[in-house]
Design an enzyme around this catalytic site. Structure first.
Site, short mmCIF file in Angstrom:
data_model
loop_
_atom_site.label_atom_id
_atom_site.label_comp_id
_atom_site.label_asym_id
_atom_site.label_seq_id
_atom_site.Cartn_x
_atom_site.Cartn_y
_atom_site.Cartn_z
N ASP A 1 1.79 20.09 -20.35
CA ASP A 1 0.89 18.96 -20.53
C ASP A 1 1.64 18.03 -21.46
O ASP A 1 1.75 18.27 -22.66
CB ASP A 1 -0.43 19.47 -21.13
CG ASP A 1 -1.47 18.37 -21.26
OD1 ASP A 1 -1.14 17.21 -20.95
OD2 ASP A 1 -2.60 18.68 -21.67
N TYR B 1 0.83 -1.21 0.00
CA TYR B 1 0.00 0.00 0.00
C TYR B 1 0.86 1.26 0.00
O TYR B 1 0.58 2.22 -0.70
CB TYR B 1 -0.92 -0.01 1.23
CG TYR B 1 -1.99 1.07 1.17
CD1 TYR B 1 -3.26 0.77 0.70
CD2 TYR B 1 -1.72 2.37 1.59
CE1 TYR B 1 -4.24 1.75 0.63
CE2 TYR B 1 -2.69 3.35 1.52
CZ TYR B 1 -3.96 3.04 1.05
OH TYR B 1 -4.92 4.01 0.98
N ALA C 1 1.75 14.64 -22.48
CA ALA C 1 1.38 13.30 -22.96
C ALA C 1 2.28 12.80 -24.09
O ALA C 1 2.70 11.65 -24.09
CB ALA C 1 -0.07 13.32 -23.43
N LYS D 1 -0.04 7.58 -23.40
CA LYS D 1 0.49 7.99 -24.71
C LYS D 1 1.97 7.58 -24.78
O LYS D 1 2.27 6.41 -24.96
CB LYS D 1 0.32 9.49 -24.94
CG LYS D 1 -1.00 10.10 -24.44
CD LYS D 1 -2.22 9.61 -25.13
CE LYS D 1 -3.54 10.23 -24.67
NZ LYS D 1 -3.60 11.44 -23.92
N HIS E 1 -18.73 15.25 -26.43
CA HIS E 1 -18.38 14.42 -27.59
C HIS E 1 -18.34 12.92 -27.28
O HIS E 1 -18.58 12.11 -28.15
CB HIS E 1 -17.06 14.88 -28.21
CG HIS E 1 -15.92 14.93 -27.24
ND1 HIS E 1 -15.86 15.87 -26.22
CD2 HIS E 1 -14.81 14.18 -27.11
CE1 HIS E 1 -14.74 15.68 -25.54
NE2 HIS E 1 -14.09 14.66 -26.04
N PHE F 1 -5.89 20.71 -24.33
CA PHE F 1 -6.53 19.41 -24.57
C PHE F 1 -7.94 19.43 -23.99
O PHE F 1 -8.23 20.18 -23.07
CB PHE F 1 -5.69 18.32 -23.93
CG PHE F 1 -6.19 16.93 -24.23
CD1 PHE F 1 -6.09 16.41 -25.50
CD2 PHE F 1 -6.76 16.15 -23.24
CE1 PHE F 1 -6.56 15.14 -25.79
CE2 PHE F 1 -7.23 14.88 -23.51
CZ PHE F 1 -7.13 14.37 -24.79
N ASP F 2 -8.83 18.58 -24.53
CA ASP F 2 -10.24 18.68 -24.12
C ASP F 2 -10.47 18.46 -22.63
O ASP F 2 -11.23 19.20 -22.00
CB ASP F 2 -11.15 17.77 -24.98
CG ASP F 2 -10.74 16.31 -24.98
OD1 ASP F 2 -9.67 16.00 -24.42
OD2 ASP F 2 -11.47 15.48 -25.55
C1 LIG Z 1 -4.73 12.23 -23.27
C2 LIG Z 1 -4.36 13.57 -22.86
C3 LIG Z 1 -4.77 14.11 -21.64
C4 LIG Z 1 -5.69 13.37 -20.69
O1 LIG Z 1 -5.16 12.16 -20.33
P1 LIG Z 1 -6.05 10.85 -20.04
O2 LIG Z 1 -5.02 9.84 -19.69
O3 LIG Z 1 -6.80 10.53 -21.28
O4 LIG Z 1 -6.95 11.17 -18.91
C5 LIG Z 1 -4.37 15.39 -21.32
N1 LIG Z 1 -3.60 16.11 -22.16
C6 LIG Z 1 -3.19 15.63 -23.35
C7 LIG Z 1 -2.34 16.47 -24.24
C8 LIG Z 1 -3.56 14.36 -23.74
O5 LIG Z 1 -3.18 13.89 -24.94
#
Ligand SMILES: *Cc1c(COP(=O)(O)O)cnc(C)c1O
Length: 447
Positions: free
Chosen positions: A203, A60, A205, A246, A438, A112-113
């Site tokens: 951000d 844990y 990813a 990603k 979406h 990002f969305d």
């Molecule tokens: C995918 C993504 C996110 C969100 O991540 P999740 O793992 O899908 O929750 C945030 N910012 C970017 C640029 C992304 O590609």
């Protein structure tokens, strides 16, 4: 590991897409032949990552797997403090619950969305400062994901420092077409942030694909390794959020990392409340172990080259057929310029969604709309927001498909392109959620 995929008939697909209310997220994956919906969590893990799963420590607190991940984040990304989360948006939730208040402004490059969702849900504003060139799909420039520095500076001057909890730099810029941000732009954004006393959040990813483009396109980086470039990119940054689904090539996982020990401590409360204890935060030990390995493999040149080249290969095929897309080809996906193909469909009937449905009907290929449905309604006026671009994104899972699959995708798109003049009507919304519609939106044929 391999799996069989099913070649359906057009009649079957017509029935399935209708049952799915013309939303490709609602399809069963068994009803999809080639799935380019997303590159998120859909890649294949390596033999070494599978071996790491077996070595996961499920304690844990203070698990070996946590420390393996901590070491990888320190060595590869250069961050001392981090909190694991079950995926990227959860990392955003932990961070923004701590630092974002109603009325705040977070400037960035095409947020990002989920990032935009988390910002707007809190009554704050995601201010897009992407360079204008990103909206011209035919323009071929190396770093189309960049922030417009003048626009960013104007925002930093306009709003008081305490109203700007962070500048959000997304690499690569997904919404603008998987387009990279140059090291020069990262450096200049960081300089502006420091001058105005505002933290810079990356951000991250697709940070490794961004590093690939810096190495192959930016002067002075030709002979630097991906890992060196990654280290330099993050050296300019105060906070990073990461969707590990990603570029860290795992099926689930994420984290938020900090330069500041003080901020790390402040964020711990929301990690514990929403994710889990600070040494696992929503992830199993085995998954943290696989993620640590993925950070290493995902920043290897040979892997990145084969990945980005597969995307470029589809771009070359589309060139051959005269099909317009966001140029140059992005890192993880091709973004087909739907508005330049389906010129007879009105934007009120969702052009890119219409193209996505046509491609599914043609060959069972699933892409995703990056257009007016995704752009959502204006949080204040509740009017539909019509973005500058209507794109159909075809995202490639990592280490999954071969170029034979890519040939099928290109041929199917050509068939749709050949009959584009006959597509005159799109779709209307019959049901939607108030935010991030979406994923679950329901549609019907227009007219
Ligand atoms: C995918 C993504 C996110 C969100 O991540 P999740 O793992 O899908 O929750 C945030 N910012 C970017 C640029 C992304 O590609």
């Amino acid at each position: 590991m391999v799996e069989a995929i099913y070649k359906s008939t057009r009649e079957e697909r017509e029935r399935w897409i209708k049952e799915a209310k013309y939303n490709l997220f609602n399809l069963k994956s068994d009803h999809v032949f080639i799935d380019l919906l997303t590159d998120s969590g859909t890649g294949a893990m390596s033999d070494k990552q599978w071996a790491r799963l077996m070595l996961g420590d499920e304690s844990y607190a203070g698990a070996r797997s946590y420390h393996a991940l901590k070491d990888a984040i320190r060595e590869i990304l250069g961050f001392e403090f981090f909190l694991p989360a079950h995926q990227g948006r959860a990392a955003e939730n932990v961070l923004y619950s701590t630092i974002v208040r109603a009325g705040d402004v977070l400037p960035g490059n095409s947020h990002f969305d989920t990032t935009k969702g988390h910002i707007e849900f809190r009554g704050a504003t995601a201010l897009d400062c992407t360079i204008d060139e990103a909206a011209d799909t035919s323009l071929e420039i190396p770093f189309k994901g960049n922030i417009d520095l003048a626009r960013l500076e104007a925002a930093l001057k306009k709003y008081p420092r305490e109203k700007i909890p962070a500048v959000v730099l997304t690499v690569t810029n997904n919404t603008a077409g998987g387009q990279p941000v140059s090291m020069e732009n990262i450096r200049e954004v960081s300089r502006l942030c420091r001058r105005h006393g505002v933290p810079l959040q990356m951000d991250s990813a697709r940070f490794a694909e961004n590093a690939y483009f810096i190495k192959t396109r930016e002067k002075g980086y030709e002979n630097r390794s991906i890992k060196e470039i990654v280290k330099e990119m993050f050296s300019f940054v105060d906070i990073m959020t990461m969707s590990a689904k990603k570029d860290a090539i795992v099926n689930m996982g994420g984290f938020v990392a900090f330069r500041s020990e003080e901020l790390w401590k402040r964020c711990q409360m929301f990690c514990i409340m929403n994710e889990g204890f600070i040494t696992y935060g929503g992830m199993s030990g085995r998954d943290m172990n696989a993620l640590a390995g993925g950070l290493d493999e995902g920043t290897e040149w040979d892997y990145l080259e084969s990945r980005v080249r597969q995307v470029a290969y589809l771009g070359e095929k589309l060139d051959e057929y005269g099909i317009p897309y966001q140029r140059p080809a992005g890192g993880h996906a091709i973004f087909v310029d739907a508005a330049r193909i389906l010129t007879r469909v009105p934007r009120e009937e969702f052009i890119a969604q219409t193209l996505a449905i046509e491609l599914y009907l043609e060959a069972g290929i699933r892409g995703v709309e990056i257009g007016a449905i995704l752009a959502d309604r204006d949080p204040v006026t509740r009017e539909n927001r019509y973005p500058r671009l209507e794109l159909l994104r075809l995202a490639f899972p990592r280490r999954t498909y071969t170029n034979n699959h890519v040939d099928v995708v290109a041929a199917a798109l050509k068939n749709v392109h050949d009959r584009r003049e006959r597509v005159t009507r799109g779709y209307v919304i019959t049901k939607e959620l108030p935010i991030m519609r979406h994923f679950t939106v329901e549609l019907d044929v227009a007219g």
